[in-house]
Scaffold this motif. Structure first.
Motif, PDB file in Angstrom:
ATOM      1  N   LEU A   4      -5.949   5.788  -4.230  1.00 22.74           N
ATOM      2  CA  LEU A   4      -6.173   7.520  -3.730  1.00 22.74           C
ATOM      3  C   LEU A   4      -5.437   7.971  -4.792  1.00 22.74           C
ATOM      4  O   LEU A   4      -4.404   8.093  -5.455  1.00 22.74           O
ATOM      5  N   HIS A   5      -6.763   8.868  -5.348  1.00 24.84           N
ATOM      6  CA  HIS A   5      -5.937  10.381  -6.146  1.00 24.84           C
ATOM      7  C   HIS A   5      -5.517  11.732  -5.493  1.00 24.84           C
ATOM      8  O   HIS A   5      -7.037  12.120  -5.174  1.00 24.84           O
ATOM      9  N   ALA A  56     -12.366   7.920   6.510  1.00 21.92           N
ATOM     10  CA  ALA A  56     -10.957   8.006   7.750  1.00 21.92           C
ATOM     11  C   ALA A  56     -10.063   7.911   6.627  1.00 21.92           C
ATOM     12  O   ALA A  56      -8.995   8.059   6.726  1.00 21.92           O
ATOM     13  N   THR A  57      -9.986   6.899   5.163  1.00 21.28           N
ATOM     14  CA  THR A  57      -9.102   6.872   4.216  1.00 21.28           C
ATOM     15  C   THR A  57      -8.483   8.415   4.033  1.00 21.28           C
ATOM     16  O   THR A  57      -7.344   9.189   3.191  1.00 21.28           O
ATOM     17  N   ASP A  89       0.370   3.726   6.478  1.00 22.26           N
ATOM     18  CA  ASP A  89       0.660   3.778   5.379  1.00 22.26           C
ATOM     19  C   ASP A  89      -0.785   3.040   3.940  1.00 22.26           C
ATOM     20  O   ASP A  89      -1.038   2.822   2.863  1.00 22.26           O
ATOM     21  N   LEU A  90      -1.675   4.168   4.986  1.00 17.56           N
ATOM     22  CA  LEU A  90      -3.336   3.681   4.227  1.00 17.56           C
ATOM     23  C   LEU A  90      -3.806   2.078   4.477  1.00 17.56           C
ATOM     24  O   LEU A  90      -4.228   2.007   3.737  1.00 17.56           O
ATOM     25  N   GLY A 262      -1.110   2.802  -1.805  1.00 15.26           N
ATOM     26  CA  GLY A 262      -2.384   3.412  -1.580  1.00 15.26           C
ATOM     27  C   GLY A 262      -3.214   2.190  -0.465  1.00 15.26           C
ATOM     28  O   GLY A 262      -2.433   1.802  -0.044  1.00 15.26           O
ATOM     29  N   PRO A 263      -4.328   2.798  -0.566  1.00 16.14           N
ATOM     30  CA  PRO A 263      -5.572   1.981   0.546  1.00 16.14           C
ATOM     31  C   PRO A 263      -5.086  -0.009   0.333  1.00 16.14           C
ATOM     32  O   PRO A 263      -5.658  -0.438  -0.690  1.00 16.14           O
ATOM     33  N   HIS A 264      -5.223  -0.152   1.825  1.00 14.48           N
ATOM     34  CA  HIS A 264      -5.163  -1.536   1.960  1.00 14.48           C
ATOM     35  C   HIS A 264      -5.475  -2.524   2.963  1.00 14.48           C
ATOM     36  O   HIS A 264      -5.204  -1.628   4.047  1.00 14.48           O
TER      37      HIS A 264
END
Length: 332
Positions: A4-5, A56-57, A89-90, A262-264
């Protein structure tokens, strides 16, 4: 690696984010494909769910909400429901339920809005609820203000943001079987805590610029962002995308979020939650299921994990701690 940036446009009331879900999205698809009861998603539905998960993220990261953000589509076509959930926490998970055939070239409206009754809902469920506190939910139809069916997930969510949040938002979304990605551009209010240093001074001009659709800086950047194609979003790295789109702008970037920051993928299902669900059915209903089937089997739609409860397990669920037989224990 999923990433994610976040970035800002110096001196302008505009912010942006790019998300690229790789192994986390592939995990969602792999778990679905390994479920013998359901099998893999049809490609049009998989692409739609991927776009929802990326969106959604982006929204969760944008609002920094201490709770779950749940994006749902309720359909009146073969797709009855599609859900993407992202935690603070993504960590993310997603699932969809379809009944009937989905053509290989099916459009969004074919799948979820065949008769114009589809709905999009965004729910914010606080992590630490106060007594009596209910989650916030906003719901919009899958049609625009002129009654026309919306054919892209990005259009649905942009419509939602205007209707429910009164925020200018531009989204570009894309997904395939390898990656789910999204670009978000949003106008910040000229006034208030989110004001960026260097924005216009006060007065009637500022008020006009802060109205929906009237900020020239946002409109210019929105047009540039909207020129990004699906293929470019899926194949180009973030550096290349930002350079190609905004080479004339001064973009301030932040450290990308990757790995566990990050996203996980992660699923919050568990045996205790399933026990609570069975307890909600009531003892008579649970006993009836066991009498008919021999046990209670519950599968998680998100991760595919199966939970099994026999007669002894079910009895323990409905047994108060003080009533347990010596040597027995309630499963937690």
């Amino acid at each position: 690696m999923s990433e994610l940036h976040k970035f800002l446009f110096e001196g302008l009331p505009v912010r942006g984010m790019i998300v690229r879900l790789t192994e986390s999205w592939q995990e969602v698809l792999a778990r679905r494909a390994s479920n013998s009861d359901t099998g893999a998603y049809p490609q049009p539905l998989a692409d739609l769910l991927g776009e929802m998960t990326a969106a959604a993220t982006l929204m969760q990261a944008n609002i920094k909400f201490n709770g779950s953000l749940i994006l749902q589509i309720f359909g009146d076509g073969p797709v009855k429901v599609a859900v993407a959930e992202v935690k603070p926490d993504l960590s993310l998970r997603a699932t969809a339920k379809a009944i009937g055939e989905i053509a290989a070239d099916a459009k969004l409206s074919d799948m979820i809005n065949a008769h114009g009754k589809g709905r999009c809902a965004i729910t914010l469920d606080p992590k630490d609820k106060l007594p009596g506190q209910q989650p916030y939910q906003g719901v919009v139809p899958l049609i625009d203000e002129k009654g026309r069916k919306l054919e892209r997930m990005s259009d649905i969510l942009q419509h939602y943001m205007l209707q429910s949040e009164q925020l200018d938002t531009t989204l570009v979304l894309a997904a395939n079987d390898k990656i789910a990605a999204g670009l978000l551009i949003q106008r910040l209010p000229v006034k208030g805590e989110a004001n960026l240093e260097g924005t216009a001074e006060g007065g009637r001009d500022q008020v006009q610029q802060d109205q929906i659709g009237h900020n020239e800086d946002y409109n210019r950047i929105s047009i540039l962002a909207s020129s990004l194609t699906r293929e470019e979003l899926l194949t180009l790295d973030v550096d290349t995308i930002l350079r190609r789109l905004f080479w004339e702008e001064t973009v301030r970037r932040f450290e990308p979020q990757t790995g566990m920051l990050g996203p996980h993928f992660a699923c919050t299902c568990g045996r205790a939650r399933v026990e609570s669900m069975i307890r909600g059915l009531g003892r008579d209903e649970a006993d009836s299921i066991i009498s008919e089937r021999g046990n209670i089997e519950v599968g998680c739609d998100f991760c595919g994990k199966q939970y099994h409860f026999d007669a002894v397990d079910a009895a323990q669920i409905f047994t108060a701690p003080g009533d347990q037989m010596p040597g027995s224990a309630v499963v937690q």
